[in-house]
Design a protein around this motif. Structure first.
Motif, PDB file in Angstrom:
ATOM      1  N   MET A  56       6.317  -0.296  16.486  1.00 46.80           N
ATOM      2  CA  MET A  56       6.961  -0.700  15.233  1.00 46.80           C
ATOM      3  C   MET A  56       6.089  -1.691  14.462  1.00 46.80           C
ATOM      4  SD  MET A  56      10.898  -1.217  16.381  1.00 46.80           S
ATOM      5  CE  MET A  56      11.787   0.101  17.224  1.00 46.80           C
ATOM      6  N   VAL A  57       5.519  -2.645  15.178  1.00 44.19           N
ATOM      7  CA  VAL A  57       4.659  -3.632  14.534  1.00 44.19           C
ATOM      8  C   VAL A  57       3.440  -2.948  13.917  1.00 44.19           C
ATOM      9  CG1 VAL A  57       3.150  -5.619  14.933  1.00 44.19           C
ATOM     10  CG2 VAL A  57       5.435  -5.555  15.948  1.00 44.19           C
ATOM     11  N   ASP A  58       2.876  -1.973  14.614  1.00 43.92           N
ATOM     12  CA  ASP A  58       1.732  -1.226  14.066  1.00 43.92           C
ATOM     13  C   ASP A  58       2.103  -0.556  12.746  1.00 43.92           C
ATOM     14  OD1 ASP A  58       0.134  -1.969  16.173  1.00 43.92           O
ATOM     15  OD2 ASP A  58       0.410  -0.090  17.287  1.00 43.92           O
ATOM     16  N   VAL A  59       3.292   0.050  12.715  1.00 45.65           N
ATOM     17  CA  VAL A  59       3.734   0.718  11.488  1.00 45.65           C
ATOM     18  C   VAL A  59       3.970  -0.297  10.380  1.00 45.65           C
ATOM     19  CG1 VAL A  59       5.545   2.141  10.448  1.00 45.65           C
ATOM     20  CG2 VAL A  59       4.713   2.683  12.729  1.00 45.65           C
ATOM     21  N   LEU A  60       4.582  -1.434  10.731  1.00 48.61           N
ATOM     22  CA  LEU A  60       4.846  -2.474   9.730  1.00 48.61           C
ATOM     23  C   LEU A  60       3.551  -3.024   9.144  1.00 48.61           C
ATOM     24  CD1 LEU A  60       7.767  -4.427  11.428  1.00 48.61           C
ATOM     25  CD2 LEU A  60       7.903  -3.053   9.348  1.00 48.61           C
ATOM     26  N   ILE A  61       2.536  -3.227   9.983  1.00 47.85           N
ATOM     27  CA  ILE A  61       1.242  -3.699   9.482  1.00 47.85           C
ATOM     28  C   ILE A  61       0.631  -2.665   8.545  1.00 47.85           C
ATOM     29  CG2 ILE A  61      -1.126  -4.252  10.151  1.00 47.85           C
ATOM     30  CD1 ILE A  61       0.043  -5.500  12.717  1.00 47.85           C
ATOM     31  N   ALA A  62       0.716  -1.398   8.931  1.00 51.18           N
ATOM     32  CA  ALA A  62       0.197  -0.333   8.067  1.00 51.18           C
ATOM     33  C   ALA A  62       0.965  -0.286   6.751  1.00 51.18           C
ATOM     34  CB  ALA A  62       0.299   1.012   8.791  1.00 51.18           C
ATOM     35  N   ASP A  63       2.280  -0.469   6.820  1.00 55.29           N
ATOM     36  CA  ASP A  63       3.088  -0.511   5.600  1.00 55.29           C
ATOM     37  C   ASP A  63       2.596  -1.616   4.673  1.00 55.29           C
ATOM     38  OD1 ASP A  63       4.763   1.525   6.476  1.00 55.29           O
ATOM     39  OD2 ASP A  63       6.312   0.161   7.230  1.00 55.29           O
ATOM     40  N   GLY A  64       2.440  -2.822   5.245  1.00 59.91           N
ATOM     41  CA  GLY A  64       2.033  -3.955   4.437  1.00 59.91           C
ATOM     42  C   GLY A  64       0.683  -3.748   3.783  1.00 59.91           C
ATOM     43  N   LEU A  65      -0.277  -3.237   4.550  1.00 59.38           N
ATOM     44  CA  LEU A  65      -1.598  -2.983   3.998  1.00 59.38           C
ATOM     45  C   LEU A  65      -1.554  -1.942   2.886  1.00 59.38           C
ATOM     46  CD1 LEU A  65      -3.714  -2.929   7.294  1.00 59.38           C
ATOM     47  CD2 LEU A  65      -3.878  -4.599   5.443  1.00 59.38           C
ATOM     48  N   ARG A  66      -0.821  -0.875   3.133  1.00 61.89           N
ATOM     49  CA  ARG A  66      -0.739   0.203   2.143  1.00 61.89           C
ATOM     50  C   ARG A  66      -0.086  -0.286   0.859  1.00 61.89           C
ATOM     51  NH1 ARG A  66       1.664   3.095   5.117  1.00 61.89           N
ATOM     52  NH2 ARG A  66       3.805   2.895   4.380  1.00 61.89           N
TER      53      ARG A  66
ATOM     54  N   ILE B  75      13.673  -5.002  22.243  1.00 60.31           N
ATOM     55  CA  ILE B  75      13.872  -3.641  22.768  1.00 60.31           C
ATOM     56  C   ILE B  75      12.750  -3.140  23.663  1.00 60.31           C
ATOM     57  CG2 ILE B  75      15.309  -2.991  20.805  1.00 60.31           C
ATOM     58  CD1 ILE B  75      12.983  -1.414  19.721  1.00 60.31           C
ATOM     59  N   GLY B  76      11.699  -3.935  23.883  1.00 63.65           N
ATOM     60  CA  GLY B  76      10.699  -3.556  24.875  1.00 63.65           C
ATOM     61  C   GLY B  76       9.474  -2.889  24.292  1.00 63.65           C
ATOM     62  N   ASP B  77       9.035  -1.809  24.951  1.00 60.99           N
ATOM     63  CA  ASP B  77       7.746  -1.185  24.650  1.00 60.99           C
ATOM     64  C   ASP B  77       7.645  -0.677  23.214  1.00 60.99           C
ATOM     65  OD1 ASP B  77       7.058  -1.713  27.231  1.00 60.99           O
ATOM     66  OD2 ASP B  77       7.484   0.308  27.970  1.00 60.99           O
ATOM     67  N   SER B  78       8.753  -0.276  22.607  1.00 60.38           N
ATOM     68  CA  SER B  78       8.701   0.296  21.259  1.00 60.38           C
ATOM     69  C   SER B  78       8.323  -0.727  20.195  1.00 60.38           C
ATOM     70  CB  SER B  78      10.059   0.911  20.890  1.00 60.38           C
ATOM     71  OG  SER B  78      10.385   1.961  21.771  1.00 60.38           O
ATOM     72  N   VAL B  79       8.436  -2.016  20.510  1.00 60.58           N
ATOM     73  CA  VAL B  79       8.146  -3.050  19.515  1.00 60.58           C
ATOM     74  C   VAL B  79       6.705  -2.960  19.041  1.00 60.58           C
ATOM     75  CG1 VAL B  79       7.960  -5.526  19.104  1.00 60.58           C
ATOM     76  CG2 VAL B  79       9.908  -4.629  20.357  1.00 60.58           C
ATOM     77  N   GLY B  80       5.775  -2.697  19.961  1.00 61.95           N
ATOM     78  CA  GLY B  80       4.367  -2.599  19.591  1.00 61.95           C
ATOM     79  C   GLY B  80       4.124  -1.515  18.556  1.00 61.95           C
TER      80      GLY B  80
ATOM     81  N   LEU C  33      10.043   3.279  12.577  1.00 60.00           N
ATOM     82  CA  LEU C  33       8.815   4.032  12.827  1.00 60.00           C
ATOM     83  C   LEU C  33       8.435   4.948  11.665  1.00 60.00           C
ATOM     84  CD1 LEU C  33       9.397   4.896  16.588  1.00 60.00           C
ATOM     85  CD2 LEU C  33       7.759   3.238  15.646  1.00 60.00           C
ATOM     86  N   GLU C  34       9.334   5.103  10.698  1.00 58.58           N
ATOM     87  CA  GLU C  34       9.027   5.908   9.511  1.00 58.58           C
ATOM     88  C   GLU C  34       8.238   5.048   8.516  1.00 58.58           C
ATOM     89  OE1 GLU C  34       8.688   9.025   6.976  1.00 58.58           O
ATOM     90  OE2 GLU C  34       9.616   9.123   8.969  1.00 58.58           O
ATOM     91  N   PRO C  35       7.070   5.486   8.062  1.00 61.16           N
ATOM     92  CA  PRO C  35       6.307   4.687   7.093  1.00 61.16           C
ATOM     93  C   PRO C  35       7.142   4.350   5.861  1.00 61.16           C
ATOM     94  CG  PRO C  35       4.954   6.467   7.956  1.00 61.16           C
ATOM     95  CD  PRO C  35       6.349   6.708   8.465  1.00 61.16           C
TER      96      PRO C  35
END
Length: 210
Positions: free
Chosen positions: A194-204, A187-192, A163-165
């Protein structure tokens, strides 16, 4: 455990053959017998094939790409056949990649990654010191109860890493490694999140906007 890449496997094979060739030459330094020469020729042929294998095997991770560049820049076999200016460019590329994957140790991501690594180490040390030596059910129950908080610590610190950028490509590579090792897709609900952060990482990191 993370699966070893094809490139890393090719690199290992080269290292073994390179060592064998060096030892053969050292142990038979003054030997000019047919047996020695045949052995040398066989090892030299295998060595050349191993060099080609490392050069031609696809490197799919940032670490493997950096390793391939460093391999080409330092191997005498390549120095002999590549123009000097090209070798300087390859060495510069290897240095660039090395700097790219050399992560800082004190930024927010590094602190969270180190906390995860310590949690892994703590769990492994506990397992090594306390794992029951027999099939006694009571002993195993007590062991697993004591181990549960250490499993939780690994899970919580792994989530914090995800979850850390990611401040750079090397951090993003570390995130991928943690995600795979911990099988975080389960791991359930937290995956969403995490994926949001990963997408933001990739774009940045690609030069876009998160």
């Amino acid at each position: 455990m993370t699966k070893i890449s094809d490139f890393a496997r090719a690199q290992q094979a080269f290292s073994h053959i390179d060592t064998a060739l060096a030892l053969w030459g050292k142990e038979h330094d003054d030997d000019n017998s047919p047996v020695h020469n045949a052995g040398w020729d066989a090892l030299a042929c295998a060595h050349a094939k191993a060099v080609d294998e490392v050069g031609q095997t696809v490197a799919t991770s940032l670490h493997d790409i950096a390793a391939k560049a460093a391999f080409i820049a330092t191997l005498p076999d390549y120095v002999d056949v590549i123009d000097e200016w090209a070798m300087k460019a390859i060495r510069a590329l290897a240095d660039d990649l090395a700097r790219l994957i050399d992560r800082p140790t004190q930024d927010a991501f590094a602190v969270k990654l180190r906390a995860y690594q310590r949690a892994i180490e703590d769990r492994e040390q506990f397992e090594k010191a306390n794992r029951p030596a027999d099939d006694d059910n009571a002993a195993w129950t007590a062991y697993e109860d004591a181990l549960a908080p250490l499993h939780d610590a690994v899970s919580h610190t792994a989530c914090a890493v995800m979850l850390e950028p990611a401040p750079d490509a090397a951090a993003l590579a570390e995130k991928r490694r943690v995600f795979v090792i911990e099988e975080m897709q389960h791991i359930g609900d937290s995956v969403g999140a995490m994926v949001d952060v990963l997408i933001a990482d990739g774009l940045r990191l690609a030069g876009g906007e998160a």
